[in-house]
Scaffold this motif. Structure first.
Motif, PDB file in Angstrom:
ATOM      1  N   GLU A  28      21.972  39.525  37.117  1.00  0.00           N
ATOM      2  CA  GLU A  28      20.915  38.806  38.446  1.00  0.00           C
ATOM      3  C   GLU A  28      21.511  37.686  38.814  1.00  0.00           C
ATOM      4  OE1 GLU A  28      18.974  41.491  35.787  1.00  0.00           O
ATOM      5  OE2 GLU A  28      20.357  39.902  35.204  1.00  0.00           O
ATOM      6  N   GLU A  29      22.807  37.049  38.445  1.00  0.00           N
ATOM      7  CA  GLU A  29      23.399  36.005  38.929  1.00  0.00           C
ATOM      8  C   GLU A  29      24.388  36.343  40.158  1.00  0.00           C
ATOM      9  OE1 GLU A  29      25.515  34.220  35.678  1.00  0.00           O
ATOM     10  OE2 GLU A  29      23.423  33.458  34.600  1.00  0.00           O
ATOM     11  N   VAL A  30      24.952  37.588  40.323  1.00  0.00           N
ATOM     12  CA  VAL A  30      25.583  38.204  41.165  1.00  0.00           C
ATOM     13  C   VAL A  30      25.033  38.068  42.514  1.00  0.00           C
ATOM     14  CG1 VAL A  30      27.072  39.980  41.905  1.00  0.00           C
ATOM     15  CG2 VAL A  30      26.686  39.664  39.622  1.00  0.00           C
ATOM     16  N   ALA A  31      26.019  37.269  43.471  1.00  0.00           N
ATOM     17  CA  ALA A  31      25.569  37.137  44.926  1.00  0.00           C
ATOM     18  C   ALA A  31      26.007  38.269  45.824  1.00  0.00           C
ATOM     19  CB  ALA A  31      26.044  35.768  45.500  1.00  0.00           C
ATOM     20  N   GLY A  32      25.019  38.842  46.701  1.00  0.00           N
ATOM     21  CA  GLY A  32      25.351  39.640  47.453  1.00  0.00           C
ATOM     22  C   GLY A  32      25.573  41.126  46.698  1.00  0.00           C
ATOM     23  N   GLN A  33      25.998  41.964  47.494  1.00  0.00           N
ATOM     24  CA  GLN A  33      26.285  43.581  46.987  1.00  0.00           C
ATOM     25  C   GLN A  33      25.142  44.214  46.846  1.00  0.00           C
ATOM     26  OE1 GLN A  33      29.159  44.022  47.948  1.00  0.00           O
ATOM     27  NE2 GLN A  33      30.189  42.076  47.870  1.00  0.00           N
ATOM     28  N   GLN A  34      23.757  43.835  47.320  1.00  0.00           N
ATOM     29  CA  GLN A  34      22.747  44.666  46.911  1.00  0.00           C
ATOM     30  C   GLN A  34      22.764  46.153  47.169  1.00  0.00           C
ATOM     31  OE1 GLN A  34      20.032  43.081  45.128  1.00  0.00           O
ATOM     32  NE2 GLN A  34      21.801  41.735  44.687  1.00  0.00           N
ATOM     33  N   HIS A  35      23.400  46.486  47.940  1.00  0.00           N
ATOM     34  CA  HIS A  35      23.658  47.884  48.522  1.00  0.00           C
ATOM     35  C   HIS A  35      24.048  48.739  47.070  1.00  0.00           C
ATOM     36  CE1 HIS A  35      27.593  46.475  49.349  1.00  0.00           C
ATOM     37  NE2 HIS A  35      28.145  47.702  49.124  1.00  0.00           N
ATOM     38  N   ILE A  36      24.757  48.101  46.227  1.00  0.00           N
ATOM     39  CA  ILE A  36      25.040  48.908  44.978  1.00  0.00           C
ATOM     40  C   ILE A  36      24.656  48.193  43.672  1.00  0.00           C
ATOM     41  CG2 ILE A  36      27.338  49.662  45.987  1.00  0.00           C
ATOM     42  CD1 ILE A  36      28.723  47.418  44.581  1.00  0.00           C
ATOM     43  N   ILE A  37      24.238  46.939  43.821  1.00  0.00           N
ATOM     44  CA  ILE A  37      23.532  46.384  42.577  1.00  0.00           C
ATOM     45  C   ILE A  37      22.044  46.008  42.646  1.00  0.00           C
ATOM     46  CG2 ILE A  37      25.650  45.961  41.683  1.00  0.00           C
ATOM     47  CD1 ILE A  37      24.834  42.975  42.509  1.00  0.00           C
ATOM     48  N   TYR A  58      35.870  48.876  45.198  1.00  0.00           N
ATOM     49  CA  TYR A  58      36.827  48.807  46.300  1.00  0.00           C
ATOM     50  C   TYR A  58      36.256  47.601  47.283  1.00  0.00           C
ATOM     51  CZ  TYR A  58      38.145  50.223  50.730  1.00  0.00           C
ATOM     52  OH  TYR A  58      38.875  50.304  52.401  1.00  0.00           O
ATOM     53  N   GLY A  59      37.051  46.780  47.764  1.00  0.00           N
ATOM     54  CA  GLY A  59      36.430  45.773  48.590  1.00  0.00           C
ATOM     55  C   GLY A  59      37.650  44.766  48.841  1.00  0.00           C
ATOM     56  N   PRO A  60      37.318  43.785  50.018  1.00  0.00           N
ATOM     57  CA  PRO A  60      38.378  42.628  49.996  1.00  0.00           C
ATOM     58  C   PRO A  60      38.407  41.731  49.148  1.00  0.00           C
ATOM     59  CG  PRO A  60      36.727  43.106  51.976  1.00  0.00           C
ATOM     60  CD  PRO A  60      36.284  43.970  50.700  1.00  0.00           C
ATOM     61  N   PRO A  61      39.126  40.803  48.870  1.00  0.00           N
ATOM     62  CA  PRO A  61      39.334  39.914  47.839  1.00  0.00           C
ATOM     63  C   PRO A  61      38.077  38.954  47.925  1.00  0.00           C
ATOM     64  CG  PRO A  61      41.285  39.924  49.073  1.00  0.00           C
ATOM     65  CD  PRO A  61      40.647  40.745  49.765  1.00  0.00           C
ATOM     66  N   GLY A  62      37.643  38.310  46.888  1.00  0.00           N
ATOM     67  CA  GLY A  62      36.577  37.462  46.881  1.00  0.00           C
ATOM     68  C   GLY A  62      34.911  37.828  46.906  1.00  0.00           C
ATOM     69  N   THR A  63      35.169  39.306  46.876  1.00  0.00           N
ATOM     70  CA  THR A  63      33.779  39.623  46.884  1.00  0.00           C
ATOM     71  C   THR A  63      33.088  40.363  45.720  1.00  0.00           C
ATOM     72  OG1 THR A  63      34.979  42.061  47.091  1.00  0.00           O
ATOM     73  CG2 THR A  63      34.334  40.815  49.288  1.00  0.00           C
ATOM     74  N   GLY A  64      33.816  40.182  44.615  1.00  0.00           N
ATOM     75  CA  GLY A  64      33.129  40.126  43.125  1.00  0.00           C
ATOM     76  C   GLY A  64      33.334  41.576  42.434  1.00  0.00           C
ATOM     77  N   LYS A  65      34.590  41.820  42.651  1.00  0.00           N
ATOM     78  CA  LYS A  65      35.113  43.218  41.907  1.00  0.00           C
ATOM     79  C   LYS A  65      35.208  42.814  40.430  1.00  0.00           C
ATOM     80  CE  LYS A  65      38.573  43.891  44.545  1.00  0.00           C
ATOM     81  NZ  LYS A  65      38.118  42.789  45.530  1.00  0.00           N
ATOM     82  N   THR A  66      35.997  41.734  40.318  1.00  0.00           N
ATOM     83  CA  THR A  66      36.196  40.967  38.803  1.00  0.00           C
ATOM     84  C   THR A  66      34.991  40.616  38.175  1.00  0.00           C
ATOM     85  OG1 THR A  66      38.423  40.688  39.248  1.00  0.00           O
ATOM     86  CG2 THR A  66      37.701  39.686  37.446  1.00  0.00           C
ATOM     87  N   VAL A 162      33.171  55.839  43.108  1.00  0.00           N
ATOM     88  CA  VAL A 162      33.768  54.752  43.923  1.00  0.00           C
ATOM     89  C   VAL A 162      32.708  53.886  44.684  1.00  0.00           C
ATOM     90  CG1 VAL A 162      35.212  54.083  45.989  1.00  0.00           C
ATOM     91  CG2 VAL A 162      35.930  56.040  44.578  1.00  0.00           C
ATOM     92  N   PHE A 163      32.679  52.534  44.267  1.00  0.00           N
ATOM     93  CA  PHE A 163      31.548  51.531  45.072  1.00  0.00           C
ATOM     94  C   PHE A 163      32.475  50.549  45.707  1.00  0.00           C
ATOM     95  CE2 PHE A 163      29.699  52.913  40.918  1.00  0.00           C
ATOM     96  CZ  PHE A 163      28.347  53.348  41.370  1.00  0.00           C
ATOM     97  N   GLU A 164      32.096  50.706  46.976  1.00  0.00           N
ATOM     98  CA  GLU A 164      32.764  49.794  48.060  1.00  0.00           C
ATOM     99  C   GLU A 164      31.829  48.412  48.218  1.00  0.00           C
ATOM    100  OE1 GLU A 164      34.201  49.389  52.508  1.00  0.00           O
ATOM    101  OE2 GLU A 164      33.056  51.597  51.986  1.00  0.00           O
ATOM    102  N   LEU A 165      32.521  47.300  47.860  1.00  0.00           N
ATOM    103  CA  LEU A 165      31.973  46.076  48.141  1.00  0.00           C
ATOM    104  C   LEU A 165      32.393  45.622  49.263  1.00  0.00           C
ATOM    105  CD1 LEU A 165      32.269  46.623  44.831  1.00  0.00           C
ATOM    106  CD2 LEU A 165      32.332  43.891  44.738  1.00  0.00           C
ATOM    107  N   LYS A 166      31.292  44.754  49.970  1.00  0.00           N
ATOM    108  CA  LYS A 166      31.111  44.292  51.230  1.00  0.00           C
ATOM    109  C   LYS A 166      31.605  42.740  51.255  1.00  0.00           C
ATOM    110  CE  LYS A 166      29.727  48.187  53.054  1.00  0.00           C
ATOM    111  NZ  LYS A 166      30.780  49.085  53.683  1.00  0.00           N
ATOM    112  N   PRO A 167      32.280  42.397  52.251  1.00  0.00           N
ATOM    113  CA  PRO A 167      32.451  40.772  52.436  1.00  0.00           C
ATOM    114  C   PRO A 167      31.073  40.239  52.093  1.00  0.00           C
ATOM    115  CG  PRO A 167      33.606  41.719  54.172  1.00  0.00           C
ATOM    116  CD  PRO A 167      32.835  42.811  53.511  1.00  0.00           C
ATOM    117  N   LEU A 168      31.002  39.156  51.570  1.00  0.00           N
ATOM    118  CA  LEU A 168      29.801  38.335  51.224  1.00  0.00           C
ATOM    119  C   LEU A 168      29.166  37.830  52.556  1.00  0.00           C
ATOM    120  CD1 LEU A 168      30.591  36.525  47.973  1.00  0.00           C
ATOM    121  CD2 LEU A 168      29.271  38.498  48.150  1.00  0.00           C
ATOM    122  N   ALA A 169      27.853  37.860  52.869  1.00  0.00           N
ATOM    123  CA  ALA A 169      27.017  37.457  53.900  1.00  0.00           C
ATOM    124  C   ALA A 169      27.188  35.760  53.776  1.00  0.00           C
ATOM    125  CB  ALA A 169      25.564  37.700  54.082  1.00  0.00           C
TER     126      ALA A 169
END
Length: 441
Positions: A28-37, A58-66, A162-169
């Motif tokens: 619930e604390e994760v910002a963004g990525q609502q298309h997958i979470i 899969y996604g750009p740096p800093g989008t929440g993969k780790t 495969v889940f693609e993460l998008k750059p944060l809004a």
């Protein structure tokens, strides 16, 4: 764990970078990525139910993969272990697999293996994991900034989701920045810092969807800015610009100047001025404009303003859009420049654009007339009895693979929507259509 180990662990968290300290521990604390979470999405349900299968983020740096991997670690009942593909060798992998077998055999618990930068594993290393992923010894969670369909073995991909993460809004980044400044436990709240509204907006925009970049700039700003007379640390626009190493450009993505720049960019390509087009490209890039937005504008221009005068322009534009998605900045600016200059220099025609406008107008303003009987589908039982397809002339049976027959509905047979120009390749299209209509029976 002795006293020294305990103190080392406590100080390790205290001295870690802000981006690491502020990392969410719950979904619930994760910002963004609502298309997958989002609460109705597969990944959310799988994590909550602790029924995870092998996945690749899969996604750009800093989008929440780790971050998502850490959330999984905090919520799963499985054993969680992590390796980095840049440093791990075969011996490390053998140890992980053996430990996973022991855990499963002794305690009946599965092991989740998180591999950061999995694209850096060579084919042999990926192949080694395959049988253990397949038999369930290991649940793989991979993270990569590269397109996994190019960098990960097909056999491993076929056993993973495969889940693609998008750059944060921008709004997500603003929330993260404000939390970082106010959070006294994990953030910079103890420093009593304040951030100006324009600095907040600038940082969120300039970070270009990368939460780590935004938080690094915030931390640097708070730690290096002297206190003002009121005893507080003020993060101004100038401080924010210096900390993220991007100059403030008079370019507001939500204001008139944004639209003026985009408009000038498109009109310069349409007007066949590559110098002006690449200049406005540079202004947008320098201001942190989304490269995907720029690529979309180039594709539209390649079709709307170049069209069939040079059909290759759209191919170049689409290829550029795909390439910048995979490569990212700063190299993406070279690809965008190639596409922009190609489209700007190409011969121009808006005949295709006018054609669909005229056709849409005709559809909107006239009654929908039936398709001519000879063009109707005849590939089903009963079509012959209805007469569908009767009289259709198969074009390939005639000279030049063309035969005159009516294709438009009755009452529209003489309508003309597409009128090719004499520019570029469209001159050949015009000549070919004229030839068919005058020479063919």
């Amino acid at each position: 764990m002795d006293l020294f180990d305990y103190m080392r662990e406590q100080n390790k968290h205290k001295d870690s970078p802000l981006a690491s300290r502020l990392r969410p521990v719950r979904l619930e604390e994760v910002a963004g990525q609502q298309h997958i979470i989002g609460t109705d999405k597969l990944l959310y349900r799988a994590i909550k139910a602790d029924k995870l299968s092998s996945i690749i983020f899969y996604g750009p740096p800093g989008t929440g993969k780790t971050t998502l991997a850490k959330v999984i670690a905090n919520t799963t009942s499985a054993e969680f272990t992590q390796i980095n593909a840049t440093a791990a060798g075969k011996k490390d992998m053998e140890q992980v697999v053996q430990q996973a077998k022991d855990t499963q055999g002794m305690y009946g618990r599965k092991t989740i293996l998180f591999i950061d930068e999995i694209h850096r594993f060579n084919k042999g290393q990926q192949d080694y994991l395959l049988p253990f992923v397949e038999d369930g010894t290991i649940i793989l969670v991979g993270a990569t900034t590269e397109n996994p369909y190019f960098e990960v073995n097909n056999a491993l991909l076929s056993r993973s989701v495969v889940f693609e993460l998008k750059p944060l809004a921008t709004e997500d980044l603003k929330k993260i920045i404000l939390r970082a400044i106010s959070d006294s436990e994990k953030g910079m709240g103890a420093y009593q810092a304040q951030i100006a509204e324009d600095a907040l907006e600038f940082l969120a925009e300039a970070a270009n969807g990368d939460a780590r970049a935004a938080l690094t700039a915030v931390e640097l700003g708070v730690l290096t800015t002297p206190r003002s007379e009121d005893g507080k640390i003020h993060i101004t626009l100038a401080v924010a610009s210096e900390c993220i190493q991007k100059r403030v450009v008079r370019y507001d993505k939500s204001g008139d100047n944004h639209y003026d720049t985009v408009s000038a960019f498109i009109k310069s390509m349409r007007g066949s001025d590559p110098d002006a087009a690449v200049y406005y490209l540079a202004r947008m890039l320098h201001a942190g404009e989304d490269i995907r937005f720029i690529a979309r504008r180039i594709m539209i221009c390649a079709s709307e303003d170049v069209g069939n005068a040079d059909p290759n322009a759209l191919t170049v534009a689409v290829s550029a859009a795909q390439a910048v998605e995979r490569i990212g900045m700063p190299e993406a600016q070279i690809i965008l420049s190639q596409a922009v200059t190609y489209v700007a220099c190409a011969p121009k025609s808006n005949a295709s654009c006018l054609a669909i406008s005229r056709a849409m107008e005709a559809v909107r303003d006239t009654q929908a007339m039936p398709v001519p009987v000879h063009l109707q589908d005849s590939h089903y039982r009963g079509a012959k009895q209805l007469g569908h397809g009767d009289g259709y002339l198969y074009a390939h049976d005639y000279p030049n693979h063309y035969v005159k027959q009516q294709y438009l509905p009755d009452g529209m047979a003489s309508a003309r929507f597409y009128e090719p120009t004499e520019n570029g390749y469209e001159r050949q299209i015009h000549a070919h259509l004229s030839f068919l209509k005058t020479e063919s029976p």
